[in-house]
Structures are given as C-alpha cells and as structure tokens.
Design a protein around this motif. Structure first.
Motif, mmCIF file in Angstrom:
data_model
loop_
_atom_site.group_PDB
_atom_site.id
_atom_site.type_symbol
_atom_site.label_atom_id
_atom_site.label_comp_id
_atom_site.label_asym_id
_atom_site.label_seq_id
_atom_site.Cartn_x
_atom_site.Cartn_y
_atom_site.Cartn_z
ATOM 1 N N GLY A 1 1.028 -1.185 -0.101
ATOM 2 C CA GLY A 1 -0.004 -0.147 0.146
ATOM 3 C C GLY A 1 0.821 1.311 0.061
ATOM 4 N N ALA A 2 1.879 1.011 0.799
ATOM 5 C CA ALA A 2 2.832 2.376 0.598
ATOM 6 C C ALA A 2 3.597 2.624 -0.499
ATOM 7 C CB ALA A 2 3.991 2.087 1.779
ATOM 8 N N ILE A 3 3.726 1.437 -1.028
ATOM 9 C CA ILE A 3 4.612 1.582 -2.541
ATOM 10 C C ILE A 3 3.659 2.134 -3.464
ATOM 11 C CG2 ILE A 3 5.574 0.337 -4.474
ATOM 12 C CD1 ILE A 3 6.633 -1.573 -2.432
ATOM 13 N N GLY A 4 2.358 1.968 -3.491
ATOM 14 C CA GLY A 4 1.178 2.437 -4.236
ATOM 15 C C GLY A 4 1.061 3.800 -4.085
ATOM 16 N N TYR A 5 1.391 4.416 -2.657
ATOM 17 C CA TYR A 5 1.150 5.979 -2.355
ATOM 18 C C TYR A 5 2.578 6.526 -2.454
ATOM 19 C CZ TYR A 5 -3.700 5.880 -1.006
ATOM 20 O OH TYR A 5 -5.100 6.031 -0.872
ATOM 21 N N ARG A 6 3.189 5.814 -3.131
ATOM 22 C CA ARG A 6 4.888 6.550 -3.214
ATOM 23 C C ARG A 6 5.055 7.826 -3.689
ATOM 24 N NH1 ARG A 6 4.459 2.633 -6.969
ATOM 25 N NH2 ARG A 6 5.093 2.988 -9.118
ATOM 26 N N ASP A 7 4.104 8.292 -4.752
ATOM 27 C CA ASP A 7 4.267 9.501 -5.136
ATOM 28 C C ASP A 7 3.875 10.393 -4.211
ATOM 29 O OD1 ASP A 7 1.523 8.285 -5.478
ATOM 30 O OD2 ASP A 7 0.979 9.847 -6.779
ATOM 31 N N GLN A 8 3.098 10.196 -3.099
ATOM 32 C CA GLN A 8 2.469 10.900 -2.069
ATOM 33 C C GLN A 8 3.515 11.137 -1.007
ATOM 34 O OE1 GLN A 8 -0.490 12.888 -2.207
ATOM 35 N NE2 GLN A 8 -1.154 11.803 -4.268
ATOM 36 N N LEU A 9 4.363 10.243 -1.140
ATOM 37 C CA LEU A 9 5.433 10.308 -0.156
ATOM 38 C C LEU A 9 6.823 11.236 -0.389
ATOM 39 C CD1 LEU A 9 5.647 6.671 0.640
ATOM 40 C CD2 LEU A 9 4.766 8.229 2.442
ATOM 41 N N GLY B 1 -7.932 4.058 -3.725
ATOM 42 C CA GLY B 1 -7.742 5.174 -2.579
ATOM 43 C C GLY B 1 -7.327 6.555 -3.290
ATOM 44 N N LYS B 2 -6.446 6.249 -4.144
ATOM 45 C CA LYS B 2 -5.756 7.568 -4.616
ATOM 46 C C LYS B 2 -6.899 8.251 -5.591
ATOM 47 C CE LYS B 2 -1.566 7.194 -6.256
ATOM 48 N NZ LYS B 2 -0.290 6.691 -7.012
ATOM 49 N N LYS B 3 -7.696 7.594 -5.920
ATOM 50 C CA LYS B 3 -8.686 8.246 -6.803
ATOM 51 C C LYS B 3 -9.949 9.062 -6.104
ATOM 52 C CE LYS B 3 -8.054 5.083 -10.751
ATOM 53 N NZ LYS B 3 -8.474 4.014 -11.682
ATOM 54 N N LEU B 4 -9.776 8.743 -4.768
ATOM 55 C CA LEU B 4 -11.021 9.304 -3.957
ATOM 56 C C LEU B 4 -10.708 10.634 -3.646
ATOM 57 C CD1 LEU B 4 -11.438 6.423 -1.503
ATOM 58 C CD2 LEU B 4 -12.855 6.695 -3.550
ATOM 59 N N SER B 5 -11.876 11.552 -3.753
ATOM 60 C CA SER B 5 -11.480 13.177 -3.140
ATOM 61 C C SER B 5 -11.512 13.085 -1.698
ATOM 62 C CB SER B 5 -12.934 13.788 -3.816
ATOM 63 O OG SER B 5 -14.002 13.192 -3.038
ATOM 64 N N PRO B 6 -11.129 14.281 -1.028
ATOM 65 C CA PRO B 6 -11.176 14.043 0.571
ATOM 66 C C PRO B 6 -12.424 13.839 1.097
ATOM 67 C CG PRO B 6 -9.732 15.707 -0.507
ATOM 68 C CD PRO B 6 -10.423 15.145 -1.530
ATOM 69 N N THR B 7 -13.547 14.445 0.536
ATOM 70 C CA THR B 7 -14.705 14.383 1.089
ATOM 71 C C THR B 7 -15.334 12.602 1.283
ATOM 72 O OG1 THR B 7 -15.477 16.322 0.519
ATOM 73 C CG2 THR B 7 -17.147 15.005 1.012
ATOM 74 N N SER C 1 -2.549 17.386 2.833
ATOM 75 C CA SER C 1 -3.526 16.864 2.132
ATOM 76 C C SER C 1 -4.055 15.344 2.794
ATOM 77 C CB SER C 1 -3.584 16.493 0.805
ATOM 78 O OG SER C 1 -2.662 15.426 0.174
ATOM 79 N N LEU C 2 -5.291 14.873 2.638
ATOM 80 C CA LEU C 2 -5.459 13.857 3.136
ATOM 81 C C LEU C 2 -4.770 12.468 2.518
ATOM 82 C CD1 LEU C 2 -7.590 13.291 5.684
ATOM 83 C CD2 LEU C 2 -9.328 12.661 3.956
ATOM 84 N N GLN C 3 -4.536 12.705 1.114
ATOM 85 C CA GLN C 3 -4.061 11.693 0.595
ATOM 86 C C GLN C 3 -2.598 11.738 0.922
ATOM 87 O OE1 GLN C 3 -5.480 9.419 -1.197
ATOM 88 N NE2 GLN C 3 -6.926 10.218 -2.134
ATOM 89 N N ARG C 4 -1.751 12.500 1.172
ATOM 90 C CA ARG C 4 -0.408 12.469 1.614
ATOM 91 C C ARG C 4 -0.573 11.890 3.252
ATOM 92 N NH1 ARG C 4 3.668 14.764 -0.777
ATOM 93 N NH2 ARG C 4 4.862 15.957 1.083
ATOM 94 N N VAL C 5 -1.473 12.397 4.050
ATOM 95 C CA VAL C 5 -1.423 11.743 5.282
ATOM 96 C C VAL C 5 -1.693 10.285 5.287
ATOM 97 C CG1 VAL C 5 -2.857 11.861 7.429
ATOM 98 C CG2 VAL C 5 -2.087 13.889 6.396
ATOM 99 N N ASN C 6 -2.588 9.709 4.316
ATOM 100 C CA ASN C 6 -2.753 8.552 4.108
ATOM 101 C C ASN C 6 -1.616 7.768 3.795
ATOM 102 O OD1 ASN C 6 -4.428 6.278 4.233
ATOM 103 N ND2 ASN C 6 -5.193 6.706 2.090
ATOM 104 N N ALA C 7 -0.882 8.344 2.931
ATOM 105 C CA ALA C 7 0.640 7.657 2.608
ATOM 106 C C ALA C 7 1.395 7.556 3.559
ATOM 107 C CB ALA C 7 1.302 8.450 1.580
ATOM 108 N N ILE C 8 1.563 8.793 4.744
ATOM 109 C CA ILE C 8 2.422 8.262 5.714
ATOM 110 C C ILE C 8 1.838 7.218 6.755
ATOM 111 C CG2 ILE C 8 3.284 9.347 7.862
ATOM 112 C CD1 ILE C 8 2.673 11.960 6.366
ATOM 113 N N LYS C 9 0.346 6.984 6.783
ATOM 114 C CA LYS C 9 -0.266 6.072 7.588
ATOM 115 C C LYS C 9 0.127 4.642 7.224
ATOM 116 C CE LYS C 9 -3.888 4.700 6.426
ATOM 117 N NZ LYS C 9 -4.500 3.701 5.234
ATOM 118 N N ASN C 10 0.310 4.717 5.748
ATOM 119 C CA ASN C 10 0.551 3.015 5.392
ATOM 120 C C ASN C 10 1.861 2.956 5.878
ATOM 121 O OD1 ASN C 10 -1.715 2.486 4.151
ATOM 122 N ND2 ASN C 10 -1.470 3.567 2.330
#
Length: 251
Positions: A59-67, A225-231, A173-182
């Motif tokens: 999951g973290a690798i999938g969010y690597r652009d947000q890291l 997850g990366k396609k979801l808006s913050p809301t 942003s919530l997406q960058r926070v989500n990347a850290i969370k993973n």
C-alpha cells in the motif's frame, strides 16, 4: 486448517490489505476469521499482525508519489512507531488479552470525530499559530508513539487513529497523510512481528496466506484510494470506523 479454511483466510487477507491501504481496520476482518478457523486469540493476533505487514508495504509503495518530500517526517514518526510497536508487542505477551477491549471503541470514535472535524480544526489551529511545526512537533510524535503501542498490542483501526491525529496536526492533504499512515502501520506491525518471531507462537500457514492476500489487497487499495476525493475518503473512513465500533461492541 482445511483447504476451504485456507481460501477463507486468503480472501480475508486480500480484503484487509485493501481496506488498510485506503483507511485502516483490516484487522477486524482477518482476526475474526482466524478465530473462526480455530486459532487461539493471542496466536491469531500475532499471526494476523505479521501477515498484514506486506500489505501495508505494498500500500505504501502504491502511494509512493504522495511520499515525495516527506523523508525527514517519516524518519521522525517511524522511530516513534517502531518504539511503540515493540512496547505494544511486549505488553501483549504480559497483559491479559482483554486489557484494551473496553477502550478500543472509544479510541475509534474519537478518531472518527477528528477525521470529520479535520478541516475546521485545521483552520482554527492555523488561525492561532502563524507557523506550525512542519512535522507535527512533539505532540504528534507522542501521539504516534501511543498509537504504535496500541498497534503492537492489537492494531484494529490504528490507521484510522493515525489519520485522525495527523490530519489535524500536519499541514498536508488527506492523501499525503494516508501515505504516511501506510508506512507507519507497516513499521509498527514489522517491529512487533520481530518480537513475536523470537518469543511467541506464530501460525505460519495463516501468516503466509494473509501475507500474500494482503499484498494483493494493498496494491488494489492504493489504486482505488488515490482516486477518492477528500470528502469521499472521509466518508469511507467514517463508514468503516463505525462498522468497526459496532463489531467490537457486539463481540
């Protein structure tokens, strides 16, 4: 474990990996399944936590652009998570397995309130402080450590707790926070897993099935997850977190 039970554990791993990548709380899928196929609670908890590590990594690798640009923050928070995960693993081995049961639903409820109120709370904090610490300061470090202790002990909804806390204390942003969370969830599970390997019983077949399943689920979850808006992402967190609270209260 029969072949059909193995399939059930594998599917639970896929679902847990996907949910963990997007939100958190995948443990609430895999842990009950391991209990249902006959594993004792502590063995199920340990094997489950270790099995979900590869899913958090994928999951973290999938969010690597947000890291990108978050290396220093990850090192700071990762150290707190590692220490917390080790302490939580030790507590699991010495405390009654029911020690955190009463407080878990309360923790999740608080986290959901933080996630929903995050935009408003973040604005209020920004009004009071001209400059916030870029990495959350001592408060975030302490909070991540505490969540790490909880994650090493049980781990259900540690992702939601992290999202709630970091969403307010970090200007991201919530997406960058989500990347850290993973990343932090992977660190906690890995740290506690290393303790368990040497001093506790691990159901290796269950671990392997969840590990493979969660890896696949983590990749899928990151893409979704990366396609979801913050809301929408907040809505998903609230739905999953509410379901987790109901499941824990009815258990």
């Amino acid at each position: 474990m029969s072949p059909w039970e193995g399939v059930l554990v594998f599917v639970a791993g896929v679902l847990a990996g996907g949910i963990n990548s997007v939100v958190g709380s995948g443990t609430l899928i895999t842990f009950p399944v391991l209990l249902a196929v006959g594993y004792p609670p502590v063995v199920a908890n340990i094997s489950n936590g270790m099995g979900l590590v590869p899913g958090s990594v994928s999951g973290a690798i999938g969010y690597r652009d947000q890291l990108v640009g978050q290396r220093t923050r990850l090192l700071r928070l990762g150290a707190a998570s590692t220490t917390g995960g080790i302490i939580g693993a030790i507590l699991l081995l010495v405390l009654p397995s029911s020690a955190f049961e009463a407080i878990v639903p309360v923790l999740i409820a608080i986290a959901l309130i933080l996630v929903v109120a995050q935009p408003w709370l973040a604005r209020k904090l920004a009004e009071r402080q001209a400059e916030r610490h870029p990495h959350g300061g001592v408060g975030l470090l302490a909070a991540v450590f505490v969540v790490g202790v909880y994650g090493g002990y049980f781990g259900a909804a540690q992702g939601i707790l992290l999202m709630g806390i970091m969403g307010i204390l970090l200007q991201e942003s919530l997406q960058r926070v989500n990347a850290i969370k993973n990343v932090l969830a992977a660190v906690v599970n890995l740290a506690s897993g290393l303790v368990f390997v040497f001093v506790a019983d691990v159901a290796w077949w269950a671990f392997a099935l969840i590990a493979v399943g969660s890896t696949i689920g983590g990749v899928i979850g990151a893409k979704v997850g990366k396609k979801l808006s913050p809301t929408v992402l907040r809505g998903v967190i609230v739905v999953v977190g509410t379901a987790a609270i109901v499941q824990l209260l009815l258990k």
